[in-house]
Write an enzyme that holds these catalytic residues in place. Structure first.
Site, short mmCIF file in Angstrom:
data_model
loop_
_atom_site.label_atom_id
_atom_site.label_comp_id
_atom_site.label_asym_id
_atom_site.label_seq_id
_atom_site.Cartn_x
_atom_site.Cartn_y
_atom_site.Cartn_z
N ARG A 97 0.81 -1.24 0.00
CA ARG A 97 0.00 0.00 0.00
C ARG A 97 0.83 1.28 0.00
O ARG A 97 0.33 2.35 0.31
CB ARG A 97 -0.99 0.03 1.16
N LYS A 119 3.25 11.56 -11.86
CA LYS A 119 2.47 10.53 -12.55
C LYS A 119 3.37 9.32 -12.73
O LYS A 119 4.47 9.44 -13.26
CB LYS A 119 2.06 11.01 -13.95
N GLU A 161 11.38 18.10 -25.04
CA GLU A 161 10.57 18.49 -23.88
C GLU A 161 10.98 19.88 -23.38
O GLU A 161 10.14 20.65 -22.93
CB GLU A 161 10.68 17.46 -22.75
N LYS A 203 8.16 23.09 -15.28
CA LYS A 203 7.26 21.95 -15.08
C LYS A 203 6.77 21.90 -13.63
O LYS A 203 5.57 21.67 -13.38
CB LYS A 203 7.92 20.62 -15.49
N GLU A 213 -4.02 17.39 -12.66
CA GLU A 213 -4.35 17.65 -14.07
C GLU A 213 -5.83 17.92 -14.30
O GLU A 213 -6.48 17.28 -15.12
CB GLU A 213 -3.87 16.50 -14.97
N ARG A 217 -2.43 22.01 -15.86
CA ARG A 217 -1.40 20.98 -16.09
C ARG A 217 -1.52 20.40 -17.50
O ARG A 217 -0.56 19.87 -18.05
CB ARG A 217 -1.51 19.87 -15.03
N ASN A 221 0.65 18.82 -22.11
CA ASN A 221 0.34 17.87 -23.19
C ASN A 221 0.60 18.47 -24.58
O ASN A 221 0.34 17.82 -25.60
CB ASN A 221 -1.12 17.40 -23.12
N HIS A 224 1.80 16.44 -27.48
CA HIS A 224 1.74 15.03 -27.07
C HIS A 224 0.52 14.29 -27.62
O HIS A 224 0.53 13.06 -27.69
CB HIS A 224 1.77 14.90 -25.55
N HIS A 228 1.79 11.09 -29.20
CA HIS A 228 1.58 9.72 -28.72
C HIS A 228 1.12 8.80 -29.85
O HIS A 228 1.54 7.64 -29.93
CB HIS A 228 0.54 9.70 -27.59
N HIS A 238 10.40 9.05 -28.10
CA HIS A 238 9.42 9.99 -27.56
C HIS A 238 9.65 11.44 -28.05
O HIS A 238 8.72 12.11 -28.52
CB HIS A 238 9.45 9.94 -26.03
N1 GLY Z 1 6.01 11.38 -14.41
C1 GLY Z 1 5.75 12.34 -15.41
C2 GLY Z 1 4.71 13.32 -15.03
O1 GLY Z 1 4.18 13.28 -13.94
O2 GLY Z 1 4.39 14.19 -15.81
#
Ligand code: GLY
Length: 323
Positions: A97, A119, A161, A203, A213, A217, A221, A224, A228, A238
């Protein structure tokens, strides 16, 4: 307070940040170069590659952690690129957990992007990052030496990026990248350090304002949505796919009377000078709209696209995805 990001600090210093009971997660390539720095710490070495980002690998990693005697007092340190960071963050979030974790990203792309933001996810079938969590590392340490052994294409990959960050938030940073492209590609340490600091700053500011997001946020993208699709279709790296995605979405902004041709050309020129190729046979964005329908960020028959009004100034627009 945000996550501490130590830029320009050597990996040898990591043990002043990471606790005693650290287990390292890395991949075979990174281990071959940098494994001598890990000392006697227990280590899970994954094969390199995006295919590792799966639930099957997560299960194997959990089993290995148990064999290594890990428990709720353990700490995971991901040393590697985006795949290692994602897997480390995800496994640490679900193991018993949740246990704490940190990153020492080994690529420019991971230092300026994949390690930042909280993320952490894995892929399922053809879909990227469909299973994941939001959870922040305890710290991030960006060793500049890691960047010196990378192939040149990896510097270009990360620069996509950095250019994205500049396009959405900072005209000054955009101008600086253009002026410093030579020293950046020669990997001059002071110039790389500023590049990383500025991208991390942009960032982190966006993520801290909107960690889950819900709103701004989504600016991250930019490039992207189409990127993607192209990454999946052609297997492009990428950064190459994102740079193609930036070119495509800028056409959309141009057609909508937002961006000027002059600004579009400036961005294309900067991408090219970063070693990110032009593709003469790139499809028109309208042909790719159908393929983005399955993207997880789709909202009904509409989808949020990040469009530039000018360099440094981005907006989010909901655009219909027609059949
Ligand atoms: N780990 C990449 C992000 O949170 O954007």
């Amino acid at each position: 307070m945000g996550v501490p990001v130590h830029v320009g600090e050597q990996f040898a210093n990591i043990w002043s940040h990471a606790p005693q009971r650290t287990i390292i997660i890395t991949d075979a390539q990174v281990h071959a170069h940098w494994g001598h720095l890990f000392g006697e710490r227990p280590c899970i070495i994954l094969p390199a590659g995006e295919e590792q980002k799966s639930l099957a690998v997560v299960e194997q990693m959990v089993n290995t952690l148990l064999e290594l005697g890990a428990d709720r007092g353990s700490f995971l340190l991901g040393v590697g690129g985006g795949v290692v960071c994602d897997l480390t963050g995800f496994v640490a979030s679900v193991f018993m957990r949740g246990i704490p974790f940190a990153f020492a990203p080994s690529t420019l792309l991971a230092q300026v992007d994949a390690s930042i933001g909280g993320k952490n996810g894995v892929n399922t079938g053809p879909f990227k990052n469909m299973i994941g969590v939001f959870r922040q590392p305890e710290f991030i340490l960006n060793d500049p030496d890691f960047l010196q052994t990378l192939p040149e294409s990896e510097i270009s990959n990360g620069l996509a990026e950095c250019i994205k960050h500049a396009c959405i938030r900072s005209r000054d940073y955009f101008g600086w990248i253009g002026a410093q492209m030579g020293p950046i590609r020669e990997r001059r340490a002071d110039v790389l350090e500023f590049l990383i600091l500025e991208s991390v700053r942009i960032k982190c500011a966006i993520v801290e304002a909107d960690p889950l997001e819900r709103d701004q946020r989504r600016l991250l993208n930019y490039g992207h949505t189409f990127g993607h699709v192209l990454e999946k279709r052609h297997g492009w790296p990428h950064g190459v796919a994102v740079s193609a995605g930036i070119r495509l979405v800028n056409r959309m902004a141009l057609d909508r009377g937002l961006l000027t041709t002059e600004e579009e050309q400036r961005i294309n020129g900067l991408l090219l000078s970063a070693g990110l190729p032009e593709f003469e046979d790139l499809q028109h964005y309208s042909e790719l709209l159908l393929l983005v329908r399955s993207d997880k960020k789709k909202e009904g028959d509409h989808m949020a696209f990040v469009l530039l009004q000018s360099i440094g100034n981005a907006v989010i627009e909901r655009i219909a995805l027609h059949d």
